[in-house]
Design a protein around this motif. Structure first.
Motif, short mmCIF file in Angstrom:
data_model
loop_
_atom_site.label_atom_id
_atom_site.label_comp_id
_atom_site.label_asym_id
_atom_site.label_seq_id
_atom_site.Cartn_x
_atom_site.Cartn_y
_atom_site.Cartn_z
N UNK A 154 0.81 -1.22 0.00
CA UNK A 154 0.00 0.00 0.00
C UNK A 154 0.84 1.26 0.00
N UNK A 155 1.95 1.26 0.76
CA UNK A 155 2.78 2.47 0.87
C UNK A 155 3.97 2.46 -0.08
N UNK A 156 4.16 1.36 -0.82
CA UNK A 156 5.27 1.29 -1.75
C UNK A 156 6.62 1.11 -1.09
N UNK A 157 6.65 0.34 0.00
CA UNK A 157 7.92 0.14 0.73
C UNK A 157 8.81 -0.87 0.02
N UNK A 158 10.10 -0.58 -0.01
CA UNK A 158 11.08 -1.54 -0.51
C UNK A 158 11.28 -2.65 0.52
N UNK A 159 11.42 -2.25 1.77
CA UNK A 159 11.63 -3.17 2.89
C UNK A 159 10.63 -2.82 3.99
N UNK A 160 10.02 -3.83 4.58
CA UNK A 160 9.07 -3.57 5.67
C UNK A 160 9.15 -4.68 6.70
N UNK A 161 9.06 -4.30 7.97
CA UNK A 161 8.95 -5.26 9.07
C UNK A 161 7.88 -4.75 10.02
#
Length: 332
Positions: A154-161
Protein backbone atom coordinates in the motif's frame (compact mmCIF):
# COMPACT_ATOMS: atom_id res chain seq x y z
CA UNK A 1 27.67 28.58 6.22
CA UNK A 2 23.98 28.70 7.18
CA UNK A 3 23.19 30.96 4.22
CA UNK A 4 24.38 28.41 1.62
CA UNK A 5 23.29 24.91 0.69
CA UNK A 6 24.36 22.89 -2.34
CA UNK A 7 25.41 26.05 -4.14
CA UNK A 8 22.15 27.95 -3.62
CA UNK A 9 22.97 31.39 -2.25
CA UNK A 10 20.14 32.81 -0.18
CA UNK A 11 21.90 36.04 0.71
CA UNK A 12 25.53 36.90 1.28
CA UNK A 13 25.08 37.92 4.91
CA UNK A 14 22.29 37.05 7.33
CA UNK A 15 21.65 36.80 11.03
CA UNK A 16 19.46 34.33 12.86
CA UNK A 17 16.85 37.06 13.03
CA UNK A 18 16.59 37.03 9.22
CA UNK A 19 16.11 33.25 8.99
CA UNK A 20 12.74 31.57 9.11
CA UNK A 21 12.39 27.81 9.51
CA UNK A 22 9.00 26.30 8.67
CA UNK A 23 8.46 23.36 11.03
CA UNK A 24 5.80 21.85 8.78
CA UNK A 25 7.47 22.07 5.35
CA UNK A 26 11.14 22.09 6.46
CA UNK A 27 11.73 25.17 4.26
CA UNK A 28 14.46 27.57 5.34
CA UNK A 29 13.81 31.10 4.10
CA UNK A 30 15.76 34.33 4.24
CA UNK A 31 14.18 37.48 2.84
CA UNK A 32 12.62 36.32 -0.47
CA UNK A 33 14.72 33.21 -1.09
CA UNK A 34 14.16 29.73 0.35
CA UNK A 35 15.51 26.18 0.18
CA UNK A 36 14.03 22.86 1.29
CA UNK A 37 16.11 21.13 3.96
CA UNK A 38 16.79 17.43 4.23
CA UNK A 39 15.79 15.66 7.43
CA UNK A 40 19.32 15.92 8.83
CA UNK A 41 19.71 19.60 7.96
CA UNK A 42 16.31 20.43 9.43
CA UNK A 43 16.99 18.62 12.71
CA UNK A 44 20.38 20.24 13.31
CA UNK A 45 19.35 23.72 12.27
CA UNK A 46 16.14 23.62 14.30
CA UNK A 47 18.11 22.75 17.42
CA UNK A 48 20.68 25.47 16.76
CA UNK A 49 18.07 28.15 16.17
CA UNK A 50 16.17 27.25 19.34
CA UNK A 51 19.24 27.37 21.60
CA UNK A 52 21.86 30.00 22.30
CA UNK A 53 24.26 27.43 23.77
CA UNK A 54 27.52 26.92 21.92
CA UNK A 55 27.58 23.53 20.22
CA UNK A 56 30.89 22.05 19.13
CA UNK A 57 29.83 18.68 17.71
CA UNK A 58 26.79 16.63 16.75
CA UNK A 59 27.18 14.52 19.89
CA UNK A 60 27.39 17.69 21.99
CA UNK A 61 24.21 18.90 20.32
CA UNK A 62 22.35 15.68 21.14
CA UNK A 63 23.66 15.70 24.70
CA UNK A 64 22.46 19.27 25.22
CA UNK A 65 19.03 18.37 23.86
CA UNK A 66 18.53 15.06 25.71
CA UNK A 67 20.81 15.52 28.71
CA UNK A 68 22.47 12.37 30.02
CA UNK A 69 19.31 10.29 30.45
CA UNK A 70 18.75 9.33 26.83
CA UNK A 71 21.12 6.98 25.03
CA UNK A 72 22.56 8.85 22.06
CA UNK A 73 25.12 6.58 20.46
CA UNK A 74 28.55 8.14 20.70
CA UNK A 75 29.76 7.04 17.29
CA UNK A 76 27.00 7.54 14.73
CA UNK A 77 28.78 9.66 12.14
CA UNK A 78 30.87 8.77 9.14
CA UNK A 79 32.92 10.88 6.74
CA UNK A 80 33.29 8.28 4.00
CA UNK A 81 30.55 7.86 1.36
CA UNK A 82 27.99 5.25 2.36
CA UNK A 83 28.13 3.75 -1.12
CA UNK A 84 28.83 4.87 -4.67
CA UNK A 85 26.97 4.27 -7.89
CA UNK A 86 28.77 3.38 -11.11
CA UNK A 87 28.44 5.41 -14.31
CA UNK A 88 26.67 3.64 -17.12
CA UNK A 89 24.73 1.33 -14.77
CA UNK A 90 20.95 1.53 -14.91
CA UNK A 91 19.33 1.95 -11.50
CA UNK A 92 17.53 0.68 -9.53
CA UNK A 93 19.19 -2.72 -9.32
CA UNK A 94 16.67 -5.22 -7.96
CA UNK A 95 17.45 -8.87 -7.20
CA UNK A 96 16.18 -11.40 -4.66
CA UNK A 97 18.59 -10.08 -2.03
CA UNK A 98 19.57 -6.56 -3.21
CA UNK A 99 17.94 -3.22 -3.90
CA UNK A 100 20.14 -0.33 -4.94
CA UNK A 101 19.52 3.08 -6.44
CA UNK A 102 21.30 6.42 -6.18
CA UNK A 103 20.16 6.97 -2.57
CA UNK A 104 19.30 3.58 -1.06
CA UNK A 105 21.14 0.30 -0.79
CA UNK A 106 19.57 -2.68 0.99
CA UNK A 107 21.08 -6.15 1.04
CA UNK A 108 19.41 -9.17 2.62
CA UNK A 109 21.67 -11.76 4.23
CA UNK A 110 20.70 -15.04 5.86
CA UNK A 111 22.76 -16.04 8.88
CA UNK A 112 22.79 -19.16 11.01
CA UNK A 113 23.38 -18.26 14.65
CA UNK A 114 22.45 -20.05 17.88
CA UNK A 115 20.92 -22.92 15.86
CA UNK A 116 18.39 -20.52 14.33
CA UNK A 117 17.75 -18.72 11.04
CA UNK A 118 18.36 -14.98 11.08
CA UNK A 119 17.53 -12.61 8.22
CA UNK A 120 19.57 -9.41 8.22
CA UNK A 121 18.66 -6.33 6.21
CA UNK A 122 21.82 -4.23 5.82
CA UNK A 123 20.53 -0.75 5.02
CA UNK A 124 22.40 2.28 3.70
CA UNK A 125 20.45 5.48 3.05
CA UNK A 126 21.81 8.86 2.04
CA UNK A 127 18.84 10.74 3.56
CA UNK A 128 17.07 9.70 6.79
CA UNK A 129 13.78 10.79 5.23
CA UNK A 130 13.67 7.33 3.61
CA UNK A 131 13.23 5.75 7.06
CA UNK A 132 9.47 5.80 7.58
CA UNK A 133 6.73 4.15 9.64
CA UNK A 134 3.16 3.20 8.69
CA UNK A 135 -0.03 2.44 10.57
CA UNK A 136 -2.11 -0.67 9.88
CA UNK A 137 -4.85 0.34 7.42
CA UNK A 138 -3.43 3.88 7.68
CA UNK A 139 -5.50 4.29 10.84
CA UNK A 140 -4.54 4.92 14.45
CA UNK A 141 -6.50 2.93 17.02
CA UNK A 142 -6.77 -0.24 19.06
CA UNK A 143 -6.78 -3.74 17.54
CA UNK A 144 -6.50 -2.56 13.94
CA UNK A 145 -4.65 -5.22 11.95
CA UNK A 146 -3.07 -5.48 8.52
CA UNK A 147 -0.55 -7.91 7.07
CA UNK A 148 2.95 -6.51 6.78
CA UNK A 149 2.92 -7.48 3.11
CA UNK A 150 -0.31 -5.54 2.51
CA UNK A 151 1.03 -2.47 4.30
CA UNK A 152 4.26 -2.61 2.31
CA UNK A 153 2.35 -2.82 -0.95
CA UNK A 154 0.00 0.00 0.00
CA UNK A 155 2.78 2.47 0.87
CA UNK A 156 5.27 1.29 -1.75
CA UNK A 157 7.92 0.14 0.73
CA UNK A 158 11.08 -1.54 -0.51
CA UNK A 159 11.63 -3.17 2.89
CA UNK A 160 9.07 -3.57 5.67
CA UNK A 161 8.95 -5.26 9.07
CA UNK A 162 6.47 -5.19 11.94
CA UNK A 163 7.07 -2.58 14.62
CA UNK A 164 5.75 -2.34 18.16
CA UNK A 165 2.25 -3.41 19.17
CA UNK A 166 0.84 -0.09 20.25
CA UNK A 167 -2.62 -1.13 18.99
CA UNK A 168 -2.94 -3.78 21.69
CA UNK A 169 -2.40 -1.27 24.52
CA UNK A 170 -3.97 1.91 25.77
CA UNK A 171 -0.72 3.41 27.04
CA UNK A 172 2.77 4.10 25.72
CA UNK A 173 3.89 7.01 23.53
CA UNK A 174 3.06 6.81 19.84
CA UNK A 175 4.80 9.15 17.38
CA UNK A 176 4.79 8.30 13.68
CA UNK A 177 6.34 10.40 10.93
CA UNK A 178 6.43 13.43 13.21
CA UNK A 179 2.81 13.15 14.38
CA UNK A 180 1.99 12.62 18.07
CA UNK A 181 -0.88 10.12 18.34
CA UNK A 182 -0.72 9.12 22.00
CA UNK A 183 0.89 10.76 25.03
CA UNK A 184 -0.18 8.31 27.75
CA UNK A 185 2.78 7.01 29.73
CA UNK A 186 3.45 3.30 30.02
CA UNK A 187 3.14 1.75 33.52
CA UNK A 188 5.97 2.60 35.88
CA UNK A 189 8.81 0.19 36.52
CA UNK A 190 7.37 -0.97 39.83
CA UNK A 191 3.91 -1.83 38.50
CA UNK A 192 2.63 -5.25 37.55
CA UNK A 193 2.80 -4.97 33.76
CA UNK A 194 4.40 -7.04 31.02
CA UNK A 195 5.96 -3.96 29.44
CA UNK A 196 6.59 -1.73 32.45
CA UNK A 197 10.34 -2.25 32.64
CA UNK A 198 11.39 -1.37 29.08
CA UNK A 199 12.30 1.95 27.48
CA UNK A 200 11.31 3.52 24.15
CA UNK A 201 13.20 4.15 20.93
CA UNK A 202 13.09 7.62 19.38
CA UNK A 203 14.25 7.90 15.77
CA UNK A 204 15.22 11.52 15.25
CA UNK A 205 14.65 13.57 12.12
CA UNK A 206 18.37 13.22 11.34
CA UNK A 207 18.17 9.42 11.64
CA UNK A 208 19.89 9.13 15.01
CA UNK A 209 18.58 6.51 17.46
CA UNK A 210 17.87 7.62 21.04
CA UNK A 211 16.47 5.32 23.75
CA UNK A 212 14.75 6.83 26.77
CA UNK A 213 12.46 6.12 29.72
CA UNK A 214 9.00 7.64 29.45
CA UNK A 215 9.09 8.74 33.08
CA UNK A 216 11.88 11.17 32.19
CA UNK A 217 10.04 13.01 29.39
CA UNK A 218 6.49 13.76 28.31
CA UNK A 219 5.55 12.75 24.78
CA UNK A 220 5.38 16.40 23.76
CA UNK A 221 8.89 16.98 25.12
CA UNK A 222 10.14 14.02 23.09
CA UNK A 223 8.47 15.45 19.99
CA UNK A 224 9.94 18.88 20.67
CA UNK A 225 13.40 17.37 21.03
CA UNK A 226 13.18 16.23 17.42
CA UNK A 227 11.72 12.73 17.44
CA UNK A 228 10.20 11.70 14.13
CA UNK A 229 9.17 8.21 15.27
CA UNK A 230 8.81 6.66 18.72
CA UNK A 231 8.54 2.87 19.05
CA UNK A 232 7.30 1.43 22.32
CA UNK A 233 8.35 -2.15 22.95
CA UNK A 234 11.93 -2.90 23.99
CA UNK A 235 14.21 -3.52 25.63
CA UNK A 236 17.31 -1.76 24.34
CA UNK A 237 19.58 -4.57 23.18
CA UNK A 238 22.78 -2.65 22.46
CA UNK A 239 23.91 0.67 23.92
CA UNK A 240 27.10 2.41 22.78
CA UNK A 241 28.27 -0.80 21.13
CA UNK A 242 27.81 -2.95 24.26
CA UNK A 243 25.17 -5.56 25.08
CA UNK A 244 22.56 -3.86 27.27
CA UNK A 245 20.53 -6.90 28.43
CA UNK A 246 21.26 -9.76 30.79
CA UNK A 247 21.27 -13.36 29.64
CA UNK A 248 17.95 -13.96 31.43
CA UNK A 249 16.16 -10.80 30.23
CA UNK A 250 12.90 -11.57 28.43
CA UNK A 251 9.76 -9.83 27.25
CA UNK A 252 6.92 -10.43 29.69
CA UNK A 253 4.56 -11.49 26.90
CA UNK A 254 6.88 -14.22 25.56
CA UNK A 255 5.14 -17.58 25.37
CA UNK A 256 7.99 -20.09 25.12
CA UNK A 257 10.78 -19.16 27.50
CA UNK A 258 13.84 -17.30 26.22
CA UNK A 259 14.09 -18.67 22.66
CA UNK A 260 11.56 -16.90 20.46
CA UNK A 261 11.01 -15.40 17.01
CA UNK A 262 12.42 -11.87 17.04
CA UNK A 263 12.40 -8.59 15.20
CA UNK A 264 14.79 -5.76 16.05
CA UNK A 265 16.37 -2.65 14.53
CA UNK A 266 19.83 -1.18 15.03
CA UNK A 267 22.09 1.65 13.93
CA UNK A 268 25.73 1.14 12.97
CA UNK A 269 26.57 4.70 11.97
CA UNK A 270 25.02 7.71 10.28
CA UNK A 271 22.84 6.39 7.46
CA UNK A 272 23.71 2.75 8.21
CA UNK A 273 21.06 0.55 9.82
CA UNK A 274 20.38 -3.12 10.48
CA UNK A 275 17.07 -4.92 10.80
CA UNK A 276 17.12 -8.54 11.99
CA UNK A 277 14.21 -10.97 11.94
CA UNK A 278 14.63 -14.39 13.58
CA UNK A 279 12.52 -17.46 12.82
CA UNK A 280 11.48 -19.39 15.92
CA UNK A 281 9.34 -21.96 17.71
CA UNK A 282 10.18 -24.79 15.31
CA UNK A 283 12.80 -27.58 15.21
CA UNK A 284 14.72 -25.97 12.34
CA UNK A 285 14.90 -22.62 14.12
CA UNK A 286 13.91 -22.43 17.81
CA UNK A 287 14.68 -18.69 17.98
CA UNK A 288 17.07 -16.64 20.06
CA UNK A 289 17.15 -15.06 23.47
CA UNK A 290 17.36 -11.28 23.70
CA UNK A 291 20.97 -11.56 24.81
CA UNK A 292 21.81 -13.74 21.79
CA UNK A 293 20.11 -11.29 19.46
CA UNK A 294 22.06 -8.42 21.02
CA UNK A 295 25.25 -10.43 20.52
CA UNK A 296 24.54 -10.71 16.79
CA UNK A 297 23.95 -6.97 16.53
CA UNK A 298 27.31 -6.34 18.21
CA UNK A 299 28.94 -8.82 15.84
CA UNK A 300 27.57 -6.79 12.92
CA UNK A 301 28.84 -3.49 14.34
CA UNK A 302 25.68 -1.92 15.77
CA UNK A 303 26.15 0.94 18.22
CA UNK A 304 22.47 0.92 19.23
CA UNK A 305 19.85 -1.83 18.83
CA UNK A 306 16.25 -2.03 20.01
CA UNK A 307 13.88 -4.99 20.27
CA UNK A 308 10.56 -4.80 18.44
CA UNK A 309 7.47 -6.99 18.61
CA UNK A 310 8.51 -10.57 17.82
CA UNK A 311 6.73 -13.88 18.18
CA UNK A 312 4.21 -14.65 15.47
CA UNK A 313 4.39 -11.02 14.31
CA UNK A 314 8.07 -11.21 13.29
CA UNK A 315 7.88 -10.64 9.54
CA UNK A 316 10.21 -9.23 6.88
CA UNK A 317 8.98 -8.15 3.43
CA UNK A 318 11.53 -7.22 0.76
CA UNK A 319 10.64 -6.15 -2.78
CA UNK A 320 7.13 -7.48 -2.24
CA UNK A 321 8.22 -10.94 -1.09
CA UNK A 322 8.11 -12.63 2.30
CA UNK A 323 11.72 -13.30 3.35
CA UNK A 324 11.41 -15.23 6.61
CA UNK A 325 9.08 -17.99 7.80
CA UNK A 326 6.70 -16.52 10.40
CA UNK A 327 5.57 -18.72 13.24
CA UNK A 328 1.89 -17.99 12.58
CA UNK A 329 0.09 -18.87 9.37
CA UNK A 330 -0.42 -15.22 8.54
CA UNK A 331 1.85 -12.22 9.01
CA UNK A 332 0.28 -9.45 11.04
Amino acid sequence: ALTRRTGDVIIEEASFGDLRLDLATHDLSCHERSVHLSGKEFEVLRMLMSSTARVVSKQDLLTRVWGTDGDTSEETTTSAPLFETEPGVEYPIITDDLYMDENIRIEIKKLRRYDSNLYVADILIKDPAYLKTALAQDTFGLNIKEKTSDTAKRVGAILAVNGDFYGANESGYVIRNGVLYRDTMRPSNDSDSDLSYFDDLAIMWDGTFVTFDEKDYTAQEVLNKGAKHVLTFGPTLVKNGEIAVDEDTEVGLAFTGQNNPRCAIGQVSEGHYLIIVVDGRCDESPGTSLWELADVFCELGARTAYNLDGGGSATMIFNGKLINTPYTNWNK
